[in-house]
Design an enzyme around this catalytic site. Structure first.
Site, PDB file in Angstrom:
ATOM      1  N   GLY A   1      -4.472  49.619 -28.302  1.00 18.00           N
ATOM      2  CA  GLY A   1      -5.454  49.337 -27.254  1.00 18.00           C
ATOM      3  C   GLY A   1      -4.795  49.241 -25.902  1.00 18.00           C
ATOM      4  O   GLY A   1      -5.155  48.393 -25.081  1.00 18.00           O
ATOM      5  N   GLY A   2      -3.822  50.123 -25.666  1.00 19.54           N
ATOM      6  CA  GLY A   2      -2.974  50.041 -24.479  1.00 19.54           C
ATOM      7  C   GLY A   2      -3.564  50.602 -23.210  1.00 19.54           C
ATOM      8  O   GLY A   2      -2.848  50.723 -22.204  1.00 19.54           O
TER       9      GLY A   2
ATOM     10  N   PHE B   1      -8.828  50.984 -33.246  1.00 20.49           N
ATOM     11  CA  PHE B   1      -8.070  49.975 -33.996  1.00 20.49           C
ATOM     12  C   PHE B   1      -8.872  49.305 -35.112  1.00 20.49           C
ATOM     13  O   PHE B   1      -8.362  48.438 -35.810  1.00 20.49           O
ATOM     14  CB  PHE B   1      -7.424  48.922 -33.091  1.00 20.49           C
ATOM     15  CG  PHE B   1      -8.305  48.330 -32.006  1.00 20.49           C
ATOM     16  CD1 PHE B   1      -9.530  47.751 -32.297  1.00 20.49           C
ATOM     17  CD2 PHE B   1      -7.869  48.324 -30.678  1.00 20.49           C
ATOM     18  CE1 PHE B   1     -10.314  47.188 -31.313  1.00 20.49           C
ATOM     19  CE2 PHE B   1      -8.652  47.757 -29.677  1.00 20.49           C
ATOM     20  CZ  PHE B   1      -9.876  47.190 -29.999  1.00 20.49           C
TER      21      PHE B   1
ATOM     22  N   ARG C   1      -1.952  43.466 -26.523  1.00 20.68           N
ATOM     23  CA  ARG C   1      -1.981  42.729 -25.261  1.00 20.68           C
ATOM     24  C   ARG C   1      -3.419  42.643 -24.753  1.00 20.68           C
ATOM     25  O   ARG C   1      -4.012  43.648 -24.376  1.00 20.68           O
ATOM     26  CB  ARG C   1      -1.085  43.422 -24.237  1.00 20.68           C
ATOM     27  CG  ARG C   1      -0.904  42.644 -22.945  1.00 20.68           C
ATOM     28  CD  ARG C   1       0.122  43.328 -22.040  1.00 20.68           C
ATOM     29  NE  ARG C   1       0.563  42.442 -20.980  1.00 20.68           N
ATOM     30  CZ  ARG C   1      -0.010  42.345 -19.782  1.00 20.68           C
ATOM     31  NH1 ARG C   1      -1.046  43.113 -19.498  1.00 20.68           N
ATOM     32  NH2 ARG C   1       0.443  41.503 -18.881  1.00 20.68           N
TER      33      ARG C   1
ATOM     34  N   HIS D   1      -8.800  38.837 -27.984  1.00 18.05           N
ATOM     35  CA  HIS D   1      -9.773  37.916 -27.377  1.00 18.05           C
ATOM     36  C   HIS D   1     -11.108  38.599 -27.090  1.00 18.05           C
ATOM     37  O   HIS D   1     -12.096  37.923 -26.782  1.00 18.05           O
ATOM     38  CB  HIS D   1      -9.195  37.277 -26.104  1.00 18.05           C
ATOM     39  CG  HIS D   1      -9.206  38.167 -24.899  1.00 18.05           C
ATOM     40  ND1 HIS D   1      -9.291  37.679 -23.617  1.00 18.05           N
ATOM     41  CD2 HIS D   1      -9.135  39.514 -24.763  1.00 18.05           C
ATOM     42  CE1 HIS D   1      -9.279  38.675 -22.738  1.00 18.05           C
ATOM     43  NE2 HIS D   1      -9.177  39.799 -23.415  1.00 18.05           N
TER      44      HIS D   1
END
Length: 425
Positions: A255-256, A305, A320, A324
């Site tokens: 998830g970059g 993902f 990163r 959340h």
């Protein structure tokens, strides 16, 4: 009970702290022949750590002193009203007002309204609200000019995307949060949030981006802006110093987004190979913005993902600001989808907020984290987590995720949590 005359009161303690730290900041600026902070001159981005600490101490003390001086009545009223104070910033972004005025230009409100194709009376009222917050200034009656804050809208190209997400997405979602709680009590589903009521949509925020290229581009660039934005405590500098990246041959940034984190990693550690993963539309945007300088070290890969991780045997998997965005059930699914790719001894680095125990942080900083927690609920039906929440989440995902440590580097808002994958468990 009244304080003894010999004991300093809380307000005098705060005033003393402000005076002492302001003197340190002022002395630094004078000794380095720097202009004193003003509304026309922004703070330098590279202030030393001790001056940043004094800056934070001043902000913490002034915040508490301000609340004490407002008193119970105005605090209960939410005074000054923060919701209406955001309108002018939203307008500056939506109508691209800052770019309609040259940096050193001074024109009438009427002329600016013509350039923006807005009614002069409406624009004047909105801009005077912005001016009351030191965004633009009125150097003489009826005229408008830039300040340091309004120039940021011109000089930071990604700010307009951040503003779109902050105001047209997050803010609108929070106004419907309580309605969502009433309609879907206890729900953790991503399509049952304030966002859905605000936008009248039945799909989650992330699903909605697939049909809206503007929203998708805005979100990707917002993540890039927040990562690079000095003073927010979210930059990758703390991440780089908190882990031995040189020990890793391959890093997968799950998830970059546009790949900014991996760019920083490979520039500092040329031997590291990175894979940046995100949804296909985001990867397309990332490849457009990619630099030839890091092309040999960074590979971009479309990947959801919620599907099995395709890159097997990497040394580090980095998440990163990912987990959340999701409820516990969905976050556990993301972690479990890593498992087929993990070799014994692999490291999973999770960088996120950690909710503090109530009262452990100065209210100035705790407000930021608590507001973020509410925003996550409103937009994604997700949450920020305490350290106990995180440990429980990792254990539920799989006991072979061995929690090792969590550190909040100096100057950062985000914690770096280290997990070690052990097949023997």
């Amino acid at each position: 009970m009244a304080s003894s005359a010999a004991e300093p009161t809380r307000i005098s303690q705060l005033a003393t702290s402000i005076q002492e730290h302001t003197a340190k900041v002022d002395a630094y600026f004078r000794s380095h022949d720097l202009p004193s902070p003003s509304f026309d001159i922004d703070l330098p981005p590279d202030l030393p750590a001790e001056i940043r600490q004094s800056q934070n101490a001043i902000l913490e003390a002034t915040d508490e002193l301000s609340d004490l001086m407002l008193g119970a009545q105005q605090l209960a009223e939410g005074f000054p009203p923060r919701h209406t104070s955001l309108i002018s910033i939203q307008a500056i972004s939506r109508y691209d007002i800052a770019s309609k005025l040259a940096i050193d230009e001074e024109i009438t409100f009427t002329e600016l309204a013509e350039r923006c194709q807005l009614p002069a009376d409406d624009l004047t009222r909105i801009m005077r609200q912005a001016i009351s917050q030191h965004i633009f200034k009125e150097p003489r009656k009826g005229y408008i000019a830039h300040t340091a804050a309004s120039r940021v809208f011109i000089e930071a190209s990604e700010l307009k995307y951040w503003a779109h997400i902050a105001f047209d997405e997050v803010w609108q979602s929070t106004t419907h949060l309580l309605d969502a709680l009433d309609k879907w009590p206890g729900s953790g589903e991503p399509n049952q949030a304030g966002f859905n009521l605000a936008k009248n949509l039945n799909v989650s925020f992330f699903e909605s981006m697939k049909a809206n290229k503007r929203r998708e581009k805005a979100f990707a660039n917002t993540m890039s802006y927040m990562q690079k934005r000095q003073g927010l405590g979210n930059t990758t500098s703390q991440l780089l110093s908190a882990y031995d990246w040189a020990s890793a041959k391959k890093v997968v940034d799950v998830g970059g987004s546009l790949g900014d984190t991996c760019v920083d990693i490979v520039r500092e550690h040329p031997s590291v190979q990175c894979v940046v993963q995100d949804l296909p539309e985001v990867i397309t945007e990332a490849e457009k913005k990619a630099s030839s300088e890091t092309a040999s070290q960074i590979k971009f890969m479309a990947h959801d993902f919620f599907q099995e991780q395709p890159v097997k045997g990497a040394d580090v998997y980095l998440l990163r600001w990912i987990l959340h965005d999701w409820s516990d059930q969905r976050a556990i699914s993301i972690l479990r989808n890593l498992i087929p790719a993990l070799k014994n001894g692999a490291n999973v680095i999770v960088q996120e907020f950690i909710l503090p125990e109530p009262g452990m942080l100065p209210s100035y900083h705790e407000k930021t984290i608590r507001n973020m927690d509410i925003a996550m609920k409103a937009v994604f039906n997700s949450k920020e987590r305490s350290i106990e929440d995180w440990k429980e989440l990792f254990e539920k995902a799989d006991p072979r995720f061995i929690y090792q440590s969590a550190d909040v580097p100096a100057g950062s808002n985000l914690a770096i949590m280290r997990l070690h994958w052990e097949e023997s468990k």
